[in-house]
Design an enzyme around this catalytic site. Sequence first.
Site, PDB file in Angstrom:
ATOM      1  N   SER A  76      -1.512   0.815 -94.172  1.00 12.92           N
ATOM      2  CA  SER A  76      -0.856  -0.390 -94.690  1.00 12.92           C
ATOM      3  C   SER A  76       0.650  -0.236 -94.901  1.00 12.92           C
ATOM      4  O   SER A  76       1.334  -1.229 -95.187  1.00 12.92           O
ATOM      5  CB  SER A  76      -1.512  -0.831 -95.998  1.00 12.92           C
ATOM      6  OG  SER A  76      -2.778  -1.390 -95.745  1.00 12.92           O
ATOM      7  N   LYS A 102       2.696  -2.677 -92.924  1.00 15.30           N
ATOM      8  CA  LYS A 102       2.995  -4.056 -93.309  1.00 15.30           C
ATOM      9  C   LYS A 102       4.491  -4.298 -93.495  1.00 15.30           C
ATOM     10  O   LYS A 102       5.022  -5.333 -93.087  1.00 15.30           O
ATOM     11  CB  LYS A 102       2.240  -4.417 -94.592  1.00 15.30           C
ATOM     12  CG  LYS A 102       0.729  -4.536 -94.411  1.00 15.30           C
ATOM     13  CD  LYS A 102       0.038  -4.826 -95.727  1.00 15.30           C
ATOM     14  CE  LYS A 102      -1.429  -5.189 -95.554  1.00 15.30           C
ATOM     15  NZ  LYS A 102      -2.262  -4.110 -95.041  1.00 15.30           N
ATOM     16  N   TYR A 144      -4.157  -9.374-102.722  1.00 11.93           N
ATOM     17  CA  TYR A 144      -3.976  -8.561-101.516  1.00 11.93           C
ATOM     18  C   TYR A 144      -4.883  -9.089-100.410  1.00 11.93           C
ATOM     19  O   TYR A 144      -6.089  -9.227-100.599  1.00 11.93           O
ATOM     20  CB  TYR A 144      -4.309  -7.106-101.820  1.00 11.93           C
ATOM     21  CG  TYR A 144      -3.769  -6.133-100.799  1.00 11.93           C
ATOM     22  CD1 TYR A 144      -2.482  -5.638-100.920  1.00 11.93           C
ATOM     23  CD2 TYR A 144      -4.532  -5.718 -99.725  1.00 11.93           C
ATOM     24  CE1 TYR A 144      -1.970  -4.735 -99.988  1.00 11.93           C
ATOM     25  CE2 TYR A 144      -4.040  -4.823 -98.788  1.00 11.93           C
ATOM     26  CZ  TYR A 144      -2.762  -4.339 -98.921  1.00 11.93           C
ATOM     27  OH  TYR A 144      -2.246  -3.453 -97.992  1.00 11.93           O
ATOM     28  N   ASN A 157      -5.238  -8.574 -96.162  1.00 10.83           N
ATOM     29  CA  ASN A 157      -4.816  -8.111 -94.846  1.00 10.83           C
ATOM     30  C   ASN A 157      -4.705  -9.267 -93.861  1.00 10.83           C
ATOM     31  O   ASN A 157      -3.955  -9.202 -92.885  1.00 10.83           O
ATOM     32  CB  ASN A 157      -5.805  -7.073 -94.334  1.00 10.83           C
ATOM     33  CG  ASN A 157      -5.722  -5.763 -95.083  1.00 10.83           C
ATOM     34  OD1 ASN A 157      -4.840  -4.950 -94.836  1.00 10.83           O
ATOM     35  ND2 ASN A 157      -6.634  -5.542 -96.018  1.00 10.83           N
ATOM     36  N   HIS A 213       4.973   1.498-100.673  1.00 10.86           N
ATOM     37  CA  HIS A 213       3.634   1.003-100.347  1.00 10.86           C
ATOM     38  C   HIS A 213       2.740   2.208-100.066  1.00 10.86           C
ATOM     39  O   HIS A 213       3.203   3.251 -99.608  1.00 10.86           O
ATOM     40  CB  HIS A 213       3.671   0.101 -99.113  1.00 10.86           C
ATOM     41  CG  HIS A 213       2.592  -0.944 -99.087  1.00 10.86           C
ATOM     42  ND1 HIS A 213       1.269  -0.654 -98.845  1.00 10.86           N
ATOM     43  CD2 HIS A 213       2.649  -2.280 -99.273  1.00 10.86           C
ATOM     44  CE1 HIS A 213       0.560  -1.783 -98.875  1.00 10.86           C
ATOM     45  NE2 HIS A 213       1.378  -2.791 -99.143  1.00 10.86           N
ATOM     46  N   ASP A 244     -13.204  -1.410 -93.773  1.00 11.16           N
ATOM     47  CA  ASP A 244     -11.894  -0.929 -94.196  1.00 11.16           C
ATOM     48  C   ASP A 244     -12.071   0.226 -95.175  1.00 11.16           C
ATOM     49  O   ASP A 244     -13.138   0.418 -95.757  1.00 11.16           O
ATOM     50  CB  ASP A 244     -11.112  -2.074 -94.842  1.00 11.16           C
ATOM     51  CG  ASP A 244      -9.622  -1.781 -94.929  1.00 11.16           C
ATOM     52  OD1 ASP A 244      -9.180  -0.785 -94.351  1.00 11.16           O
ATOM     53  OD2 ASP A 244      -8.906  -2.552 -95.589  1.00 11.16           O
TER      54      ASP A 244
END
Length: 543
Positions: free
Chosen positions: A61, A64, A167, A169, A304, A505
């Site tokens: 992540s 991102k 959150y 995705n 992050h 995930d």
Amino acid sequence: MTTLAAVIPQVLADVPSRFRGPGGAVAVLKDGELVGQQLWGYADLQGRIPMASDTLLPICSITKQMLCGLLTDLQRSPTPAMSARGEEPAKQLSDQLGQLLHPNLLQDTGLTLRHLCNNQSGLRDYWALTVLWGAKPEGHFSVADHGPKMLASLKSFHFQPGTEYSYANTNFFVVARCIERVTAQPLGELLAQRIFAPAGMQTARLCAHTAEHPPPCVGYEGDEASGFYPGVNCIEWAGDAGIVASLADMVAYEQFVDRSSHSHDSQSWYGINSEQQTYNDGSPADYGFGLVRKQVGGVLTVGHAGALRGYRLSRSYAPEPRISIVVLLNQEHGDAVGVSEYILKRIMGVPEAKDEIASPDPDWTGTYLDSDTGLAIVVSPGGPGELLVKYHGNPEKLRVVEACRAESNSMVATLDGSCLHLYVPQDNRTLHAQRVASSGKPASSDSSGLQGDYHCAEIGSVFRCSGSGDMVYGMFDGFLGHGPVHLMRQLGDDLWALACPRAMDATPPGDWTIIVRRNDKGKVAGLTIGCWLARRLEFIKQE
């Protein structure tokens, strides 16, 4: 900070034994210069291949922020094809939302690309929803084949865009597809040209298929007691994650971050994207453009984390002391964020907190239901002077400061009789949850009539419930197949939890809350099913 050169070697030398696992790679930078790095253990235990500074790992992540950087860069410096259209680049990109998303999501909702980049869209997380679509944890998810079906199944929000944080995705999956459609170029090619090359990331690249990560690095599940074994991944992600990079690549990236933050370069996408974002009501948001703002030992950090089965990663930058910390671990239970925070606190000389221990009111323990989100919140005892509050995926440890008040860095909980008030600043939300009452009926009577099939027309999911008494099971079918069986446990009258410790995930949804709805004759008519990543989905019982 004059003793930094003396402090860093000892701090980094302590990391491997404090955070044990197969292997890891850590780097610390000050003022954009590498001042220390630590490599330990193995990228591949079976092959006896050591971890190295050029070993490629999925940064998950952390991708991102780079995707959001690409979006900002394209808006400021469009491709020749975009310029030839004679239309504002930002409008070209935002217009694609109407091509990708269901009309319900755009009609009079005010949804923007900025909402997506700031995790304020209100869209449910698609990796959580794959559970409801019948996915198996080690199954395959294809961006090309399954992505369009996923987007077509999203027809409502679980909060209004711009009002809260959650959150998802899904947000970054959509942003990536908007970019690809407008530019007519592969995402990997654009990232290489506009993000990796300017930052000096010489070996970083997009590798969307998690089963095709470059050798030699292996991500491990398990622990030291039971043994480590390779994690199996077969999902594709391109935008919400997908980049692989080495420690050397990430050092170059942190140097780019420091330059962008302190040179006041008006052309730098990072300088723009790292500014604090706000909600519709003007209140500050801690998340923006793939970057999390967080206080660590009184020091503001911007960064992050990332996770995939077998991997835990983190990068953070503290603007005021100009310190960057990168942590790359190839283990499921590695605490990359914990490593980063440990290093920063040691560098900054932050003393260990020695709070006075307060005793919690004995009435804290129990299950509460927030009627607004449709989610159960479970409070249980922790260590001395601590409470464990399970609202997001894993229980959060809160320190008791008064008998009926407990706090952590991200939550404030107060108990008022049978009502639990939970303030979650990052979510821009205060929950008011009522203690779940129990009539004292045996579970066998409460589960009576629960067995059967239920259909959620909105997302095209079927929930099947079986078992009896207090041994009840649930399973989901959808366009991804027939999912595994999950165990259910009763939380209260007509309130159940469905355990989901494994999913596609890396960070699974955890417990799904199941609220039983009955008709005026007392028969089960339907269920409201949700988790913190995907709330309030209505299932109707099939007769």
